[in-house]
Write an enzyme that holds these catalytic residues in place. Sequence first.
Site, PDB file in Angstrom:
ATOM      1  N   SER A 313       3.826   7.625 -13.217  1.00  0.00           N
ATOM      2  CA  SER A 313       4.784   7.173 -12.228  1.00  0.00           C
ATOM      3  C   SER A 313       5.275   8.307 -11.333  1.00  0.00           C
ATOM      4  O   SER A 313       4.513   8.874 -10.572  1.00  0.00           O
ATOM      5  CB  SER A 313       5.945   6.494 -12.973  1.00  0.00           C
ATOM      6  OG  SER A 313       6.840   5.898 -12.125  1.00  0.00           O
ATOM      7  N   LYS A 338      -0.240   4.857 -13.049  1.00  0.00           N
ATOM      8  CA  LYS A 338       0.637   3.716 -12.778  1.00  0.00           C
ATOM      9  C   LYS A 338       1.080   3.777 -11.331  1.00  0.00           C
ATOM     10  O   LYS A 338       1.835   4.659 -10.936  1.00  0.00           O
ATOM     11  CB  LYS A 338       1.847   3.718 -13.710  1.00  0.00           C
ATOM     12  CG  LYS A 338       2.699   2.447 -13.594  1.00  0.00           C
ATOM     13  CD  LYS A 338       3.775   2.413 -14.642  1.00  0.00           C
ATOM     14  CE  LYS A 338       4.495   1.074 -14.641  1.00  0.00           C
ATOM     15  NZ  LYS A 338       5.204   0.799 -13.373  1.00  0.00           N
ATOM     16  N   GLN A 342       7.830  -2.132  -8.620  1.00  0.00           N
ATOM     17  CA  GLN A 342       8.593  -3.288  -9.069  1.00  0.00           C
ATOM     18  C   GLN A 342       9.998  -3.250  -8.493  1.00  0.00           C
ATOM     19  O   GLN A 342      10.594  -2.172  -8.398  1.00  0.00           O
ATOM     20  CB  GLN A 342       8.686  -3.342 -10.608  1.00  0.00           C
ATOM     21  CG  GLN A 342       7.391  -3.722 -11.294  1.00  0.00           C
ATOM     22  CD  GLN A 342       6.380  -2.602 -11.288  1.00  0.00           C
ATOM     23  OE1 GLN A 342       6.704  -1.456 -11.550  1.00  0.00           O
ATOM     24  NE2 GLN A 342       5.135  -2.929 -10.986  1.00  0.00           N
TER      25      GLN A 342
END
Length: 483
Positions: A313, A338, A342
């Site tokens: 991330s 990743k 979201q």
Amino acid sequence: MNRKWLVVIIVCSFLIGVGGTYSGITWIVPYWKNNTADNNTDAGQETEITSENTSLDKVAKAYDLIQNSYIEKVDESKLIQGAIQGMIGVLKDPYSVYMDKETAASFKDSMDSSFDGIGAQIAIEEGKLVIISPIKNSPAEKAGLKSKDEIINIDGKSVQGLDLYEASSKIRGKKGTVVKLEIRRNGLANPINVSVTRDEVPIMTVFSDVKKNAGQKIGYLEITSFSEGTAKDFTAELKYLEQQGIDGLIVDVRGNPGGMLLSVQEILGQLVTDKKPFVQIADREGNKNPYYSELKKSKAYPITVLIDEGSASASEILAAALKEVNGNTLIGVKTFGKGTVQQPVPMDDGSNIKLTMAKWLTPDGNWIHGKGIEPTIEVAQPAYFHAHTLQLEKDLVKDMNNEDVKIAQELLKGLGYGPGREDGYFDEQTERAVRAFQAMAKLPVTGKITVETSEKIMDTIIAAVQEEDNDLQLQVAIKSFNK
């Protein structure tokens, strides 16, 4: 309330929130732009959805049918939650989830400076609940949990069917309590059981040091996660290192599962120039929103980044930006991978819907989701850095043949005691290796792997891992600055 409108409101509520989670990174960005034209459009939004989605009548009819005709009385809130969960389930996206009021509160608490739990970031990959990375010095790390471990049972109950936050709520708990996890790990034929005692997990995110090599001073900054105070701490520690006259800087994001976008943005603003965006957000239509640093000139010293399979991330945003904007070196192994965005949308009752609404791209426009970022110089750690945890319920003795013996053999080999075979069969050579270890550890020399012996083996492994000279990735990084 008219049931048709109730369903419409549920659908519209996906689009209202302004807070978000950016691939595990908390961010604040409005989903709708605030200008006059958009305000006029928003006013008619519910009517448009109602007229264009007449199939919602079927949902409302099913709701009324169950409420009025099912043989047992059904709680209205459970039906609504079930409808939302059903819609999200159809997406087959592990990062889009519905959180009830309690779970949403727990998720919010996890952003605090400390919390009670085991200290491990988890995710769902291809339907499997996996550990991204244990937090530094956390109960999870001390218990031997590792990146990519798959959790298959929590306290004896299968995780099948649980979403990310349901699983998280079962793992977290009060300080001093124990959670038992059944783990499937690459390299082991059978699952292993790991007991973790929950404790307070402080979020100390920045650690600094000066490493000396060949007359040079190399600054070292480890970032364990990107929390609210991380950028401030990073700035202070970097200033201190620069006052020492460093000849280079190592930024260590190994095992860092991510965090807040604002945090990594403020850090990158001190390290990368404005010649390229440090990250790009792409929506469903492919429109890209670039984020730039305002820095005009690079640091006078070279920068190297340490990465591994637990770097995810925000860590990947940092690594990609330093590599693709500044041309800095990445050392270690491929990162987690990743790259989706979201956005959590709060509901009136305190519940929350977290929906994947975009993806992030590297400065050069690469999408690393499911792929990770490759290092410039690949360096793997010694095998015992990835040693499996040995937790015994009974002694291991000669002629046994099981997974625990195999783990013990791998550990003994990593410590240099030469057990001979590593297939799980406890033969004479393995027994000699055990005796040698016991003698060196000043334990009763029995040749049996008792609980006391297994604990001493694990303590010795942990000490070896924590010894800086054994950290090959760090040593390569330090030597990479040699003139």
